[in-house]
Design a protein around this motif. Structure first.
Motif, PDB file in Angstrom:
ATOM      1  N   GLY A  63       0.823  -1.209   0.000  1.00 30.94           N
ATOM      2  CA  GLY A  63       0.000   0.000   0.000  1.00 30.94           C
ATOM      3  C   GLY A  63       0.856   1.258   0.000  1.00 30.94           C
ATOM      4  N   VAL A  64       1.823   1.315   0.912  1.00 31.60           N
ATOM      5  CA  VAL A  64       2.643   2.525   1.019  1.00 31.60           C
ATOM      6  C   VAL A  64       3.484   2.744  -0.231  1.00 31.60           C
ATOM      7  N   THR A  65       4.148   1.681  -0.706  1.00 31.72           N
ATOM      8  CA  THR A  65       5.034   1.885  -1.864  1.00 31.72           C
ATOM      9  C   THR A  65       4.228   2.184  -3.117  1.00 31.72           C
ATOM     10  N   LEU A  66       3.061   1.557  -3.252  1.00 30.92           N
ATOM     11  CA  LEU A  66       2.253   1.845  -4.441  1.00 30.92           C
ATOM     12  C   LEU A  66       1.705   3.268  -4.388  1.00 30.92           C
ATOM     13  N   THR A  67       1.446   3.773  -3.182  1.00 31.01           N
ATOM     14  CA  THR A  67       1.002   5.162  -3.066  1.00 31.01           C
ATOM     15  C   THR A  67       2.103   6.116  -3.504  1.00 31.01           C
ATOM     16  N   THR A  68       3.332   5.862  -3.045  1.00 23.83           N
ATOM     17  CA  THR A  68       4.400   6.803  -3.387  1.00 23.83           C
ATOM     18  C   THR A  68       4.736   6.752  -4.868  1.00 23.83           C
ATOM     19  N   ILE A  69       4.619   5.563  -5.493  1.00 20.92           N
ATOM     20  CA  ILE A  69       4.928   5.497  -6.923  1.00 20.92           C
ATOM     21  C   ILE A  69       3.818   6.182  -7.721  1.00 20.92           C
ATOM     22  N   SER A  70       2.628   6.226  -7.156  1.00 18.79           N
ATOM     23  CA  SER A  70       1.517   6.825  -7.885  1.00 18.79           C
ATOM     24  C   SER A  70       1.562   8.355  -7.877  1.00 18.79           C
ATOM     25  N   LEU A  71       2.310   8.932  -6.937  1.00 18.49           N
ATOM     26  CA  LEU A  71       2.412  10.389  -6.897  1.00 18.49           C
ATOM     27  C   LEU A  71       3.308  10.867  -8.039  1.00 18.49           C
ATOM     28  N   PRO A  72       2.881  11.892  -8.791  1.00 15.03           N
ATOM     29  CA  PRO A  72       3.791  12.474  -9.770  1.00 15.03           C
ATOM     30  C   PRO A  72       5.018  13.009  -9.027  1.00 15.03           C
ATOM     31  N   GLU A  73       6.172  12.975  -9.699  1.00 14.14           N
ATOM     32  CA  GLU A  73       7.408  13.327  -9.009  1.00 14.14           C
ATOM     33  C   GLU A  73       7.376  14.723  -8.397  1.00 14.14           C
ATOM     34  N   PHE A  74       6.796  15.691  -9.127  1.00 16.66           N
ATOM     35  CA  PHE A  74       6.842  17.045  -8.575  1.00 16.66           C
ATOM     36  C   PHE A  74       5.949  17.190  -7.353  1.00 16.66           C
ATOM     37  N   VAL A  75       4.865  16.385  -7.327  1.00 19.84           N
ATOM     38  CA  VAL A  75       4.008  16.406  -6.140  1.00 19.84           C
ATOM     39  C   VAL A  75       4.768  15.831  -4.950  1.00 19.84           C
ATOM     40  N   ALA A  76       5.403  14.679  -5.221  1.00 23.17           N
ATOM     41  CA  ALA A  76       6.187  14.063  -4.150  1.00 23.17           C
ATOM     42  C   ALA A  76       7.265  15.030  -3.674  1.00 23.17           C
ATOM     43  N   ALA A  77       7.887  15.701  -4.634  1.00 22.15           N
ATOM     44  CA  ALA A  77       8.961  16.625  -4.288  1.00 22.15           C
ATOM     45  C   ALA A  77       8.439  17.754  -3.402  1.00 22.15           C
ATOM     46  N   TYR A  78       7.334  18.384  -3.769  1.00 23.00           N
ATOM     47  CA  TYR A  78       6.797  19.488  -2.963  1.00 23.00           C
ATOM     48  C   TYR A  78       6.342  19.000  -1.597  1.00 23.00           C
ATOM     49  N   PHE A  79       5.827  17.774  -1.579  1.00 19.71           N
ATOM     50  CA  PHE A  79       5.389  17.182  -0.330  1.00 19.71           C
ATOM     51  C   PHE A  79       6.571  17.026   0.630  1.00 19.71           C
ATOM     52  N   VAL A  80       7.677  16.509   0.083  1.00 23.53           N
ATOM     53  CA  VAL A  80       8.883  16.321   0.889  1.00 23.53           C
ATOM     54  C   VAL A  80       9.423  17.679   1.343  1.00 23.53           C
ATOM     55  N   ILE A  81       9.397  18.657   0.435  1.00 24.63           N
ATOM     56  CA  ILE A  81       9.849  20.011   0.801  1.00 24.63           C
ATOM     57  C   ILE A  81       8.994  20.552   1.940  1.00 24.63           C
ATOM     58  N   PHE A  82       7.684  20.372   1.781  1.00 25.73           N
ATOM     59  CA  PHE A  82       6.750  20.862   2.794  1.00 25.73           C
ATOM     60  C   PHE A  82       7.044  20.239   4.160  1.00 25.73           C
ATOM     61  N   LEU A  83       7.345  18.946   4.158  1.00 30.20           N
ATOM     62  CA  LEU A  83       7.571  18.251   5.429  1.00 30.20           C
ATOM     63  C   LEU A  83       8.922  18.573   6.059  1.00 30.20           C
ATOM     64  N   LEU A  84       9.944  18.733   5.248  1.00 32.78           N
ATOM     65  CA  LEU A  84      11.301  18.744   5.807  1.00 32.78           C
ATOM     66  C   LEU A  84      11.994  20.105   5.795  1.00 32.78           C
ATOM     67  N   THR A  85      11.356  21.110   5.213  1.00 32.83           N
ATOM     68  CA  THR A  85      12.050  22.406   5.202  1.00 32.83           C
ATOM     69  C   THR A  85      11.357  23.428   6.095  1.00 32.83           C
ATOM     70  N   GLN A  86      10.168  23.079   6.589  1.00 31.55           N
ATOM     71  CA  GLN A  86       9.437  24.002   7.460  1.00 31.55           C
ATOM     72  C   GLN A  86       9.736  23.668   8.926  1.00 31.55           C
ATOM     73  N   ASP A  87       9.374  24.609   9.754  1.00 32.55           N
ATOM     74  CA  ASP A  87       9.493  24.340  11.182  1.00 32.55           C
ATOM     75  C   ASP A  87       8.246  23.598  11.634  1.00 32.55           C
ATOM     76  N   ASN A  88       8.327  22.299  11.813  1.00 31.52           N
ATOM     77  CA  ASN A  88       7.171  21.532  12.283  1.00 31.52           C
ATOM     78  C   ASN A  88       7.645  20.435  13.231  1.00 31.52           C
ATOM     79  N   VAL A  89       6.721  19.588  13.649  1.00 33.88           N
ATOM     80  CA  VAL A  89       7.045  18.560  14.633  1.00 33.88           C
ATOM     81  C   VAL A  89       8.162  17.659  14.135  1.00 33.88           C
ATOM     82  N   LEU A  90       8.071  17.290  12.863  1.00 36.96           N
ATOM     83  CA  LEU A  90       9.039  16.359  12.298  1.00 36.96           C
ATOM     84  C   LEU A  90      10.443  16.946  12.313  1.00 36.96           C
ATOM     85  N   THR A  91      10.566  18.183  11.789  1.00 35.62           N
ATOM     86  CA  THR A  91      11.909  18.778  11.726  1.00 35.62           C
ATOM     87  C   THR A  91      12.425  19.090  13.122  1.00 35.62           C
TER      88      THR A  91
END
Lengths: 331, 545
Positions: A137-165
């Motif tokens: 389920g997880v890997t098929l979800t990530t492959i289904s995302l267009p690359e630029f969507v995945a890229a912006y998603f990763v940017i959103f998660l890892l470059t902002q000040d949030n719980v994860l970072t």
């Protein structure tokens, strides 16, 4: 001659012939493009005389066959010619960018290949159960995302000040936030480069994981039908030992061919990721020069991409041959 | 006495879910409450036809259900505890440490990617029974005991580098290496040639005796089990038919079914006198494309209408290749094939439709010789359309006639191959061959995959059809009992050449050539002590030479 050596030499020879054929197709393809390079450079207002001079200067007045062999001869001696747009030496421009491309692809492969195979083995071990479904389920979800969507998603998660970072920062002792760009310069150290490509590498891993994972899982499950797996189970071996020691060695060939296909993709197909993160590599270079109608550059990069595909697939073939004990140890 | 009971199975019921084509899945019971007791160091033979539940019961001694089979009731007491209740972890310790398994096809049961030694000692290492050097020393000792060539280096080889008989012995070594209490032998010699079977059988028997291990010996061949077992259990449809000492079961069977198994060859065949031949194979030599080795060497045989030529020999002797040469699938490099007074083209392409029609083939694996997506009616009807242009009602009528001829009656024309039993499938293949109205049918090991009683029925049918239609059979087999039951003429093949050829009575009467002697004396006889007698005889002879 040992049969394996013979097969390997055969594959190498075939690869060379294929590469030659590719060079001809690339040349013909570029040749067949509508439009006139001289016109494109000099504009609509150029006089016929000026155009003819330009063609002569660029060698465009020679017959195509002569030009093909001139080009091929240049490629073989490492001379890829000059770019039309800025007269830069193509070999030099490509050299550095190719290094960047291979660095990014290598980092992504070093993480994604072992990860995909381990996930594939776990999924096969628990086929049909929740672990299998979760991984698929997880890997098929990530492959289904267009690359630029995945890229912006990763940017959103890892470059902002949030719980994860914040959590990452707490562990590493820094801010935990990454820069949303992956700029590399000549003279950068290895660790600096590595730090710079973290985001694009994460995106690429997400994109290529599923294909290799599914193939590993399918190849293992296919081998699990064999009688010798029953033998291994009846020896009282644990399920993971059975898969790792008895099933996996017999599933290598199909897995390797899919791994190589994905590695080829990591080298030649990642222009979107390069653009999103501003990473200076071959994909961007190619796209830039396609838009400028710079045919020598397009030819050169096309040939390099073809060579990457051929070499990686040849490698897959050879590993497949070496993995077959019947070929390695003839009667 | 309880202390020397190793395995005690009581009221064992085994079920599985079956998925018949086109019907909802249903529960089937494979074993209906079987009891079994085995003492330490003893050998119990489990015998029966396919579907009798022999292997299923055998594997239950490891609490293993193959392909979704479930052990639903009863107790399986091994070394004093009920293993049906054991946890997965306990079962892993039990498998390999206390009970090991020898499969029918060692060729499939060995991992092709690993050296033999690694696989043979794996169990001993995984369970911490021995250190690696100890296990290797024991493996070499077992290789030697089992008569494997060059025992010190044998383990370095890969499975594909050794013969089928050697693999079967290596599998036995693999089972004995961890010093188990019980070994399950599941048809260990069934896939071997008779000449190989006798040696493997003797090696297994000796190894069982010397290691004092107990064994469950599963087979469909009573003559084989009579050589190794102390006791025999006869099973049918998952139920116990008869249980007794080997001598009692062989010599004084109490049940009708056991009696039928003991005297399975009910066919008597009167040899027909020589007659003008319909098939003449003259000096045929053949090789496969791209090789420089003759797989058929100067073969000359002939066959008269309405008679049977049996071609016997072990696997790899060229029997099936001869069939391929006659049918034109493998064009001979030399020699001629005459048929019904005319010369047949070497190549398949050069043959007329009548040439093709008059020679038909029936194969060993009826399963793979039929399209699983076609009904029986379509399969049998196809040659009728192709050769005779029959359509519609005329074709259906002829299909029904053919089904009657193979004693399968109404209703079968609409069924698919998957819905038929092994014997029924082979009958359909016979009907398909008959549909072409042939003069010669080549039967390639047509009864080898069938149980003895079913095979007997097929042979009877073939003989009846022969006397009706005067069709000639070229009957390829490795089974000498079958040869006795049906042949008029015999050709013994060895390494691509015919080493003995003539009327059946001449071929089967002494003096024999060395190979025919070896072949004939290797067929197990239903007599206790036959194995030792034969082996001793051979040793004496080879000492004499």
């Amino acid at each position: 001659m040992h049969p394996v050596l013979k097969l390997v030499v055969q594959r190498l020879a075939l690869g060379l012939i294929l590469l030659l054929a590719c060079s001809a197709v690339i040349f013909l393809g570029v040749e067949a493009l509508p439009g006139d390079t001289a016109q494109a450079i000099m504009g609509q207002s150029a006089t016929p005389q000026a155009l003819a001079n330009m063609r002569e200067k660029m060698g465009l007045d020679q017959p195509p066959l002569t030009r093909y062999f001139q080009w091929l001869g240049g490629v073989l001696t490492g001379d890829l010619g000059l770019a039309l747009t800025n007269d830069a030496d193509i070999a030099q421009s490509i050299g550095q960018r190719l290094g960047n491309t291979l660095f990014l692809a290598g980092c992504a492969a070093a993480i994604s290949v072992p990860l995909a195979i381990i996930l594939g083995l776990i999924a096969a071990r628990h086929a049909g159960k929740w672990q299998d479904k979760l991984i698929s389920g997880v890997t098929l979800t990530t492959i289904s995302l267009p690359e630029f969507v995945a890229a912006y998603f990763v940017i959103f998660l890892l470059t902002q000040d949030n719980v994860l970072t914040q959590a990452i920062g707490w562990v590493t002792g820094g801010s935990g936030r990454l820069l949303p760009v992956a700029m590399v310069f000549p003279g950068m150290g290895f660790w600096e480069r590595l730090n710079a490509v973290i985001l694009p590498v994460i995106v690429l891993v997400l994109v290529v994981l599923a294909h290799m994972m599914r193939m590993t899982r399918a190849a293992i499950l296919n081998v699990m039908q064999s009688a010798y797996i029953e033998t291994a189970e009846l020896k009282g071996l644990s399920p993971m030992t059975v898969i790792w020691r008895h099933a996996f060695p017999n599933a290598i060939a199909p897995v390797v061919s899919v791994v190589m296909l994905n590695m080829a993709y990591l080298v030649v197909g990642v222009v979107v990721v390069e653009v999103v993160f501003g990473y200076n590599a071959l994909g961007q270079y190619l796209v830039d020069h396609v838009t400028k109608r710079d045919l020598p550059v397009v030819q050169a990069v096309g040939l390099i991409f073809a060579a990457v595909y051929i070499v990686l697939n040849m490698l897959a073939d050879i590993i497949g041959i070496l993995a077959n004990p019947r070929l390695r140890h003839p009667k | 006495m309880a202390d020397d009971t190793l395995l005690d199975i009581k009221g064992l019921v085994i079920e599985a879910t079956s998925y018949p084509p086109g019907e909802p899945p249903k529960e089937v019971t494979l074993v209906h409450g079987v009891d079994l007791k085995l003492r330490r160091g003893k050998v119990l033979g489990l015998i029966g036809e396919s579907g009798a539940g022999k292997s299923t019961i055998g594997l239950s001694a490891m609490a293993y259900g193959r392909g979704g089979v479930r052990l639903t009731q009863g107790t399986i007491t091994l070394n004093g505890r009920d293993i049906r209740q054991a946890s997965a972890r306990d079962l892993r310790t039990l498998r390999g440490k206390e009970v090991t398994y020898v499969a029918q096809s060692a060729a499939a049961a060995f991992n092709p990617a690993k050296r033999l030694m690694e696989q043979v000692i794996e169990t001993s290492l995984a369970h911490g029974i021995m250190t690696k050097p100890e296990a290797e020393a024991r493996a070499v000792m077992l290789f030697r005991k089992l008569g494997l060539p060059n025992p010190e280096a044998f383990g370095n080889r890969y499975p594909h580098q050794v013969s089928g008989g050697q693999l079967q012995r290596a599998m036995t070594a693999m089972a004995l290496c961890p010093k188990p209490d019980l070994v399950i032998f599941d048809e260990p010699t069934t896939a071997l040639d008779v000449t190989t079977q006798i040696d493997v059988l003797a090696a297994i028997k000796e190894a069982i005796r010397d290691t004092h291990v107990a064994a469950l010996y599963i087979t469909h061949d009573l003559a084989v089990v009579a050589q190794v077992a102390d006791e025999i259990m006869v099973l049918r449809h998952g139920r116990l038919v008869e249980h007794g000492d080997t001598a009692q079961v062989i010599h004084a069977p109490r049940q009708d079914y056991t009696r039928a198994l003991v005297s399975v060859r009910s066919l008597e065949h009167e040899e027909k006198p020589p007659a003008p031949p319909i098939l003449r194979v003259e000096g045929v030599t053949a090789r496969y494309r791209g090789t420089n080795f003759d797989v058929l060497k100067n073969i000359t045989v002939d066959l008269a209408p309405g008679q049977t030529l049996a071609v016997v020999g072990e696997s790899g002797s060229g029997k099936s290749t001869l069939a391929r040469a006659i049918t034109g699938l493998l064009p001979p490099t030399q020699g001629r094939i005459g048929f019904a007074g005319r010369q047949l083209s070497r190549e398949l392409k050069g043959r007329t439709k009548d040439d093709l029609r008059e020679i038909q083939m029936i194969y060993q694996m009826a399963d793979t010789a039929m399209n699983p997506r076609q009904t029986v009616g379509t399969i049998i009807g196809r040659p009728l359309e192709f050769y005779f242009g029959l359509r519609g009602a005329a074709r259906d009528k002829r299909v029904q006639d053919l089904l009657d001829q193979i004693e399968m009656g109404k209703g079968f024309a609409d069924r698919y191959p998957a819905e038929l039993s092994g014997g029924q499938k082979q009958r359909v293949c016979i009907a398909r061959a008959l549909a072409a109205n042939p003069k010669l049918i080549i039967c390639d090991e047509v009864t080898s995959a069938l149980d003895p009683l079913v095979a007997d029925g097929i042979l009877k049918l073939l003989m009846a059809l022969q006397s009706e239609a005067q069709v000639a059979y070229l009957f390829i087999t490795h089974d000498l009992a079958t040869v006795r039951a049906i042949a008029d003429k015999i050709a013994v093949m060895y390494k691509g050449a015919v080493v003995r050829y003539g009327q059946k009575s001449d071929v089967l009467a002494p003096p024999f050539d060395d190979y025919t002697d070896l072949l004939l004396s290797s067929v197990p006889e239903m007599e206790i002590g036959w194995l030792e007698k034969t082996i001793a005889h051979r040793r004496m002879e080879s000492a004499g030479n």
